[in-house]
Design an enzyme around this catalytic site. Sequence first.
Site, mmCIF file in Angstrom:
data_model
loop_
_atom_site.group_PDB
_atom_site.id
_atom_site.type_symbol
_atom_site.label_atom_id
_atom_site.label_comp_id
_atom_site.label_asym_id
_atom_site.label_seq_id
_atom_site.Cartn_x
_atom_site.Cartn_y
_atom_site.Cartn_z
ATOM 1 N N ASP A 60 0.887 -1.163 0.000
ATOM 2 C CA ASP A 60 0.000 0.000 0.000
ATOM 3 C C ASP A 60 0.925 1.213 0.000
ATOM 4 O O ASP A 60 1.680 1.421 0.957
ATOM 5 C CB ASP A 60 -0.891 -0.017 1.248
ATOM 6 N N ASN A 87 3.199 3.435 -10.341
ATOM 7 C CA ASN A 87 1.992 3.464 -11.173
ATOM 8 C C ASN A 87 0.706 3.673 -10.376
ATOM 9 O O ASN A 87 -0.256 4.228 -10.891
ATOM 10 C CB ASN A 87 1.917 2.134 -11.951
ATOM 11 N N TYR A 164 -6.917 15.789 -8.879
ATOM 12 C CA TYR A 164 -6.099 14.952 -9.754
ATOM 13 C C TYR A 164 -5.084 15.781 -10.545
ATOM 14 O O TYR A 164 -3.882 15.467 -10.525
ATOM 15 C CB TYR A 164 -7.013 14.134 -10.676
ATOM 16 N N LYS A 168 -0.912 15.448 -10.126
ATOM 17 C CA LYS A 168 0.003 15.031 -11.200
ATOM 18 C C LYS A 168 1.000 16.160 -11.524
ATOM 19 O O LYS A 168 2.141 15.876 -11.914
ATOM 20 C CB LYS A 168 -0.784 14.606 -12.442
ATOM 21 N N THR A 199 -9.860 2.464 -18.322
ATOM 22 C CA THR A 199 -9.599 1.662 -17.107
ATOM 23 C C THR A 199 -10.674 2.008 -16.068
ATOM 24 O O THR A 199 -11.494 2.907 -16.279
ATOM 25 C CB THR A 199 -8.214 1.979 -16.489
HETATM 26 N N1 LIG Z 1 -6.445 5.657 -17.306
HETATM 27 C C1 LIG Z 1 -5.981 6.816 -17.791
HETATM 28 O O1 LIG Z 1 -6.530 7.395 -18.750
HETATM 29 C C2 LIG Z 1 -4.748 7.439 -17.195
HETATM 30 C C3 LIG Z 1 -4.201 8.559 -17.840
HETATM 31 C C4 LIG Z 1 -3.070 9.151 -17.308
HETATM 32 C C5 LIG Z 1 -2.482 8.628 -16.178
HETATM 33 N N2 LIG Z 1 -3.037 7.544 -15.565
HETATM 34 C C6 LIG Z 1 -2.366 7.013 -14.366
HETATM 35 O O2 LIG Z 1 -2.068 5.659 -14.568
HETATM 36 C C7 LIG Z 1 -1.952 5.003 -13.295
HETATM 37 C C8 LIG Z 1 -2.757 3.708 -13.328
HETATM 38 O O3 LIG Z 1 -4.120 4.047 -13.458
HETATM 39 P P1 LIG Z 1 -5.193 3.131 -14.184
HETATM 40 O O4 LIG Z 1 -5.852 3.954 -15.211
HETATM 41 O O5 LIG Z 1 -4.625 1.827 -14.558
HETATM 42 O O6 LIG Z 1 -6.247 2.980 -12.991
HETATM 43 P P2 LIG Z 1 -6.875 1.723 -12.237
HETATM 44 O O7 LIG Z 1 -7.282 0.669 -13.196
HETATM 45 O O8 LIG Z 1 -7.885 2.315 -11.318
HETATM 46 O O9 LIG Z 1 -5.630 1.147 -11.395
HETATM 47 C C9 LIG Z 1 -5.096 1.866 -10.319
HETATM 48 C C10 LIG Z 1 -4.211 0.921 -9.526
HETATM 49 O O10 LIG Z 1 -3.636 1.649 -8.430
HETATM 50 C C11 LIG Z 1 -3.862 0.900 -7.259
HETATM 51 N N3 LIG Z 1 -3.834 1.713 -6.061
HETATM 52 C C12 LIG Z 1 -4.597 2.783 -5.731
HETATM 53 N N4 LIG Z 1 -4.276 3.234 -4.512
HETATM 54 C C13 LIG Z 1 -3.275 2.426 -4.044
HETATM 55 C C14 LIG Z 1 -2.513 2.375 -2.855
HETATM 56 N N5 LIG Z 1 -2.715 3.243 -1.845
HETATM 57 N N6 LIG Z 1 -1.552 1.436 -2.749
HETATM 58 C C15 LIG Z 1 -1.333 0.555 -3.735
HETATM 59 N N7 LIG Z 1 -2.041 0.530 -4.881
HETATM 60 C C16 LIG Z 1 -2.995 1.457 -5.024
HETATM 61 C C17 LIG Z 1 -5.189 0.205 -7.480
HETATM 62 O O11 LIG Z 1 -5.362 -0.867 -6.567
HETATM 63 P P3 LIG Z 1 -6.831 -1.364 -6.092
HETATM 64 O O12 LIG Z 1 -7.309 -2.328 -7.144
HETATM 65 O O13 LIG Z 1 -6.546 -2.014 -4.787
HETATM 66 O O14 LIG Z 1 -7.704 -0.150 -5.979
HETATM 67 C C18 LIG Z 1 -4.972 -0.250 -8.918
HETATM 68 O O15 LIG Z 1 -4.167 -1.395 -8.954
HETATM 69 C C19 LIG Z 1 -2.431 6.020 -12.264
HETATM 70 O O16 LIG Z 1 -1.318 6.659 -11.664
HETATM 71 C C20 LIG Z 1 -3.191 7.028 -13.103
HETATM 72 O O17 LIG Z 1 -3.250 8.302 -12.518
HETATM 73 C C21 LIG Z 1 -4.143 6.934 -16.041
#
Ligand SMILES: NC(=O)c1ccc[n+]([C@@H]2O[C@H](COP(=O)([O-])OP(=O)(O)OC[C@H]3O[C@@H](n4cnc5c(N)ncnc54)[C@H](OP(=O)(O)O)[C@@H]3O)[C@@H](O)[C@H]2O)c1
Length: 250
Positions: A60, A87, A164, A168, A199
Amino acid sequence: MTELIALITGANKGIGLETARQLGCHGMAALLGARDEARGRAAEAALRAEDIDAHYVELDVTDAKSARRVAEWVGARYGRLDVLVNNAGIAVRGGPPSETSPDVLREVFETNVLGVVTVTNAVLPLLRRAARARIVNVSSEIGSVTFMSDRSSPAWQMPASLPYPASKAALNMVTAMYAKELAGTPVKVNAANPGYCATDLNAHSGFRSAAEGASVSVHLATLPDDGPTGTLWGHLWGAPGPGQYGTLPW
Ligand SMILES: NC(=O)c1ccc[n+]([C@@H]2O[C@H](COP(=O)([O-])OP(=O)(O)OC[C@H]3O[C@@H](n4cnc5c(N)ncnc54)[C@H](OP(=O)(O)O)[C@@H]3O)[C@@H](O)[C@H]2O)c1
């Protein structure tokens, strides 16, 4: 060749899981950081079924003790760490800035900013022991002040929001400052812009796949020795084709 060791936080789903899969396909051992054991073990089993050397580690990112335990385990088992992909991230809609509670800001910053510092500092001694370590902070164009305040960019259509984007933007500065501290060492530190990916984070509204987003982190995790450090690199939203990548303004 010695197997490279990569730790990916938030690796149980979304872009993190795809990053672990792709780094595993590059022949790296993929350490899957996940805060929930059942979700972490399920991801580990899925990747192992694809012959990837995947290992769930309980992490975590908001818990310094959990980060220290992971660092101890990695140190005892491998003696070093080659790649860290910060990530894990959350997105909370806070309404317009004038209606945003500091509590909401605090919650998002805990994970997206403080969590990165917690995990990075816990494993930095192990990264320094690697021949050429790479740190990738998964950020966003949403954290680019230039992009978000440009009236001609697609971002101008989005409603103004604090938690958010501000987290970032802070992460971008965190990236720049670690890169500055580690300049002249074999550790490169860059921020990734995956682009808008479908996602759970955005209820699957993104126009790119999680795998496409992960390819940005993988590119930065596998940079050659003459590659850049201290940049925000990834998908360019305004670019004409789907495969357009480059350096973004902070
Ligand atoms: N999707 C987009 O369009 C996008 C665009 C730009 C940047 N991003 C960035 O990409 C990264 C991944 O996001 P995603 O889109 O793949 O979202 P996602 O599917 O919601 O995955 C987020 C991941 O982070 C984990 N997480 C959250 N809080 C945590 C904590 N305190 N400790 C450990 N793990 C934790 C979640 O675990 P749980 O399953 O336990 O909640 C999940 O595995 C993020 O940093 C996000 O800001 C995403």
